[in-house]
Design a protein around this motif. Sequence first.
Motif, PDB file in Angstrom:
ATOM      1  N   GLY A 149     -25.345  38.268   0.145  1.00  0.00           N
ATOM      2  CA  GLY A 149     -24.195  37.397   0.403  1.00  0.00           C
ATOM      3  C   GLY A 149     -23.644  36.700  -0.836  1.00  0.00           C
ATOM      4  O   GLY A 149     -22.564  36.110  -0.764  1.00  0.00           O
ATOM      5  N   GLU A 150     -24.356  36.789  -1.954  1.00  0.00           N
ATOM      6  CA  GLU A 150     -23.845  36.162  -3.184  1.00  0.00           C
ATOM      7  C   GLU A 150     -22.463  36.714  -3.550  1.00  0.00           C
ATOM      8  O   GLU A 150     -21.663  36.037  -4.181  1.00  0.00           O
ATOM      9  CB  GLU A 150     -24.832  36.421  -4.345  1.00  0.00           C
ATOM     10  N   TYR A 151     -22.199  37.957  -3.138  1.00  0.00           N
ATOM     11  CA  TYR A 151     -20.962  38.616  -3.561  1.00  0.00           C
ATOM     12  C   TYR A 151     -19.897  38.647  -2.464  1.00  0.00           C
ATOM     13  O   TYR A 151     -18.979  39.472  -2.516  1.00  0.00           O
ATOM     14  CB  TYR A 151     -21.291  40.042  -4.037  1.00  0.00           C
ATOM     15  N   SER A 152     -20.026  37.735  -1.484  1.00  0.00           N
ATOM     16  CA  SER A 152     -19.104  37.793  -0.344  1.00  0.00           C
ATOM     17  C   SER A 152     -17.649  37.529  -0.748  1.00  0.00           C
ATOM     18  O   SER A 152     -16.730  37.923  -0.046  1.00  0.00           O
ATOM     19  CB  SER A 152     -19.534  36.799   0.737  1.00  0.00           C
ATOM     20  N   ASP A 153     -17.429  36.872  -1.913  1.00  0.00           N
ATOM     21  CA  ASP A 153     -16.039  36.584  -2.294  1.00  0.00           C
ATOM     22  C   ASP A 153     -15.394  37.704  -3.123  1.00  0.00           C
ATOM     23  O   ASP A 153     -14.274  37.553  -3.598  1.00  0.00           O
ATOM     24  CB  ASP A 153     -15.955  35.248  -3.055  1.00  0.00           C
ATOM     25  N   LEU A 154     -16.067  38.827  -3.260  1.00  0.00           N
ATOM     26  CA  LEU A 154     -15.447  39.952  -3.982  1.00  0.00           C
ATOM     27  C   LEU A 154     -14.716  40.902  -3.035  1.00  0.00           C
ATOM     28  O   LEU A 154     -13.867  41.687  -3.459  1.00  0.00           O
ATOM     29  CB  LEU A 154     -16.505  40.741  -4.779  1.00  0.00           C
ATOM     30  N   LEU A 155     -15.085  40.848  -1.748  1.00  0.00           N
ATOM     31  CA  LEU A 155     -14.454  41.722  -0.747  1.00  0.00           C
ATOM     32  C   LEU A 155     -14.594  41.018   0.598  1.00  0.00           C
ATOM     33  O   LEU A 155     -15.704  40.910   1.119  1.00  0.00           O
ATOM     34  CB  LEU A 155     -15.161  43.097  -0.751  1.00  0.00           C
ATOM     35  N   PHE A 156     -13.468  40.521   1.123  1.00  0.00           N
ATOM     36  CA  PHE A 156     -13.543  39.707   2.343  1.00  0.00           C
ATOM     37  C   PHE A 156     -12.180  39.666   3.028  1.00  0.00           C
ATOM     38  O   PHE A 156     -11.183  40.157   2.482  1.00  0.00           O
ATOM     39  CB  PHE A 156     -14.013  38.278   2.003  1.00  0.00           C
ATOM     40  N   VAL A 157     -12.170  39.069   4.229  1.00  0.00           N
ATOM     41  CA  VAL A 157     -10.913  38.844   4.949  1.00  0.00           C
ATOM     42  C   VAL A 157     -10.686  37.333   4.990  1.00  0.00           C
ATOM     43  O   VAL A 157     -11.604  36.572   5.325  1.00  0.00           O
ATOM     44  CB  VAL A 157     -10.987  39.454   6.366  1.00  0.00           C
ATOM     45  N   ASP A 158      -9.479  36.880   4.616  1.00  0.00           N
ATOM     46  CA  ASP A 158      -9.232  35.436   4.484  1.00  0.00           C
ATOM     47  C   ASP A 158      -8.821  34.798   5.819  1.00  0.00           C
ATOM     48  O   ASP A 158      -7.868  34.026   5.886  1.00  0.00           O
ATOM     49  CB  ASP A 158      -8.168  35.172   3.403  1.00  0.00           C
ATOM     50  N   GLY A 159      -9.550  35.116   6.866  1.00  0.00           N
ATOM     51  CA  GLY A 159      -9.287  34.502   8.167  1.00  0.00           C
ATOM     52  C   GLY A 159     -10.413  34.812   9.120  1.00  0.00           C
ATOM     53  O   GLY A 159     -11.293  35.622   8.811  1.00  0.00           O
ATOM     54  N   GLY A 160     -10.416  34.140  10.269  1.00  0.00           N
ATOM     55  CA  GLY A 160     -11.443  34.385  11.280  1.00  0.00           C
ATOM     56  C   GLY A 160     -11.371  33.311  12.337  1.00  0.00           C
ATOM     57  O   GLY A 160     -10.814  32.236  12.099  1.00  0.00           O
ATOM     58  N   PRO A 161     -11.950  33.585  13.531  1.00  0.00           N
ATOM     59  CA  PRO A 161     -11.829  32.648  14.642  1.00  0.00           C
ATOM     60  C   PRO A 161     -12.372  31.258  14.341  1.00  0.00           C
ATOM     61  O   PRO A 161     -11.802  30.258  14.785  1.00  0.00           O
ATOM     62  CB  PRO A 161     -12.608  33.324  15.775  1.00  0.00           C
ATOM     63  N   SER A 162     -13.463  31.153  13.584  1.00  0.00           N
ATOM     64  CA  SER A 162     -14.118  29.860  13.404  1.00  0.00           C
ATOM     65  C   SER A 162     -13.645  29.104  12.156  1.00  0.00           C
ATOM     66  O   SER A 162     -13.991  27.946  11.976  1.00  0.00           O
ATOM     67  CB  SER A 162     -15.633  30.073  13.323  1.00  0.00           C
ATOM     68  N   SER A 163     -12.863  29.762  11.299  1.00  0.00           N
ATOM     69  CA  SER A 163     -12.416  29.110  10.063  1.00  0.00           C
ATOM     70  C   SER A 163     -10.933  28.788  10.128  1.00  0.00           C
ATOM     71  O   SER A 163     -10.530  27.623  10.191  1.00  0.00           O
ATOM     72  CB  SER A 163     -12.737  29.977   8.847  1.00  0.00           C
ATOM     73  N   THR A 164     -10.093  29.798  10.181  1.00  0.00           N
ATOM     74  CA  THR A 164      -8.637  29.580  10.166  1.00  0.00           C
ATOM     75  C   THR A 164      -8.007  29.736  11.550  1.00  0.00           C
ATOM     76  O   THR A 164      -6.870  29.335  11.762  1.00  0.00           O
ATOM     77  CB  THR A 164      -7.972  30.609   9.242  1.00  0.00           C
ATOM     78  N   GLY A 165      -8.743  30.385  12.447  1.00  0.00           N
ATOM     79  CA  GLY A 165      -8.159  30.682  13.761  1.00  0.00           C
ATOM     80  C   GLY A 165      -7.145  31.818  13.692  1.00  0.00           C
ATOM     81  O   GLY A 165      -6.413  32.066  14.646  1.00  0.00           O
ATOM     82  N   THR A 166      -7.110  32.499  12.546  1.00  0.00           N
ATOM     83  CA  THR A 166      -6.209  33.646  12.402  1.00  0.00           C
ATOM     84  C   THR A 166      -7.051  34.892  12.119  1.00  0.00           C
ATOM     85  O   THR A 166      -8.241  34.793  11.848  1.00  0.00           O
ATOM     86  CB  THR A 166      -5.241  33.450  11.219  1.00  0.00           C
ATOM     87  N   VAL A 167      -6.393  36.058  12.141  1.00  0.00           N
ATOM     88  CA  VAL A 167      -7.130  37.298  11.870  1.00  0.00           C
ATOM     89  C   VAL A 167      -7.368  37.465  10.369  1.00  0.00           C
ATOM     90  O   VAL A 167      -8.434  37.906   9.952  1.00  0.00           O
ATOM     91  CB  VAL A 167      -6.359  38.502  12.454  1.00  0.00           C
ATOM     92  N   GLY A 168      -6.388  37.111   9.548  1.00  0.00           N
ATOM     93  CA  GLY A 168      -6.534  37.207   8.093  1.00  0.00           C
ATOM     94  C   GLY A 168      -6.261  38.588   7.537  1.00  0.00           C
ATOM     95  O   GLY A 168      -6.006  39.541   8.288  1.00  0.00           O
ATOM     96  N   HIS A 169      -6.296  38.667   6.193  1.00  0.00           N
ATOM     97  CA  HIS A 169      -6.016  39.924   5.487  1.00  0.00           C
ATOM     98  C   HIS A 169      -7.132  40.245   4.501  1.00  0.00           C
ATOM     99  O   HIS A 169      -7.789  39.352   3.976  1.00  0.00           O
ATOM    100  CB  HIS A 169      -4.691  39.812   4.714  1.00  0.00           C
TER     101      HIS A 169
END
Length: 321
Positions: free
Chosen positions: A188-208
């Motif tokens: 998980g150290e590298y989770s910010d190299l490939l991710f989706v910038d949204g989700g139900p519990s964080s932004t409430g959006t699907v994200g990209h």
Amino acid sequence: MIRTIFKGSGSALPKRVVSNDELAKTVDTSDEWIRERTGIAQRYIAGEGETTATLATDAARSALDNAGLTISDIDLIVLATATPDQTFPATATKVQHALGGAGFPAFDVSAVCSGFLYALATADSMIRAGMAKNALVIGAETFSRILDWEDRATCVLFGDGAGAFVIGSEEVAEDGPGLLASQLHADGEYSDLLFVDGGPSSTGTVGHVQMKGREVFRHAVTNLAQVLNDVLNKAGVEASSIDWVVPHQANLRILDATARKLGLPMDKVVVTVDKHANTSAASVPLAFDTAWRDGRIKRGDLVMLEAMGGGFTWGASLFKI
Ligand code: UT7
């Protein structure tokens, strides 16, 4: 001995094919850049009425036909996806119902591009523990629905599709067929190299999808070479005995670099990235099914499946078909 054996495979693609040239009409890119950097020539994009569940159901039906089985023979569905139809229920339960099944366990696993390897190792463990006899293992995605179509660094790379295996338990001789060894990893150290910038519990959006491509590339080559060697050691097999490598189809240059690290020629590597692009969890079973149906992969062949993706997650499985 009891092993999980391969019984059949299937795949499904959306109707619409989008070439690099077509994409270059709306995105600041070119066929030349995409081919040179990735090996991709086209991708399939889901249209109205085509979803992760419908593609997964079509792939599962074709895998059941290929195995000569029906849904009544199946007692487990494990489906890998990062693009489920809904946040819940699991897409696997929709596939179960669409196929006419009920009662037995059906669930999704989330490991993005390595999802199929995670799903396969999970189903294999459940089969060997006596919790299931025959399983459908599916990788299915509609990544086109989480792409930022204005971000040329990501939107040209991905496509939609689904692939499925039917696997089941069987008494075999020690040198007989089956899943010989698997290895999974996450960091998980590298989770910010490939991710989706949204989700139900964080932004409430699907994200990209967001990706630092060059860094992911570097980690992919190192991690894959390591896990492939680990699986070969676990199975007590030399790289030179592998008949086919079926890699996650992200980039032709990664496939090439990984094959070189294993000392294997590219003509032992199944390549479909040119036609399908990166279909995330669907890419390994889609590529496998292509080579299984065109006769390249045959019964008795030693096949290495491998993938690396967001998380990071990565893994490999060695299968005697
Ligand atoms: O599935 C999970 C695992 N994912 C992967 O394994 C993906 C791994 N990464 C890759 O496959 C590659 O890093 C990419 C294909 C994503 C990118 O290739 P690259 O050779 O690493 O290129 P780059 O990102 O360093 O970009 C090089 C140049 C940049 O321009 P400047 O800064 O050199 O002027 C980009 O802006 O290419 C430019 N660029 C593009 N140009 C035309 C980026 N995307 C595009 C594009 N069309 N679509």
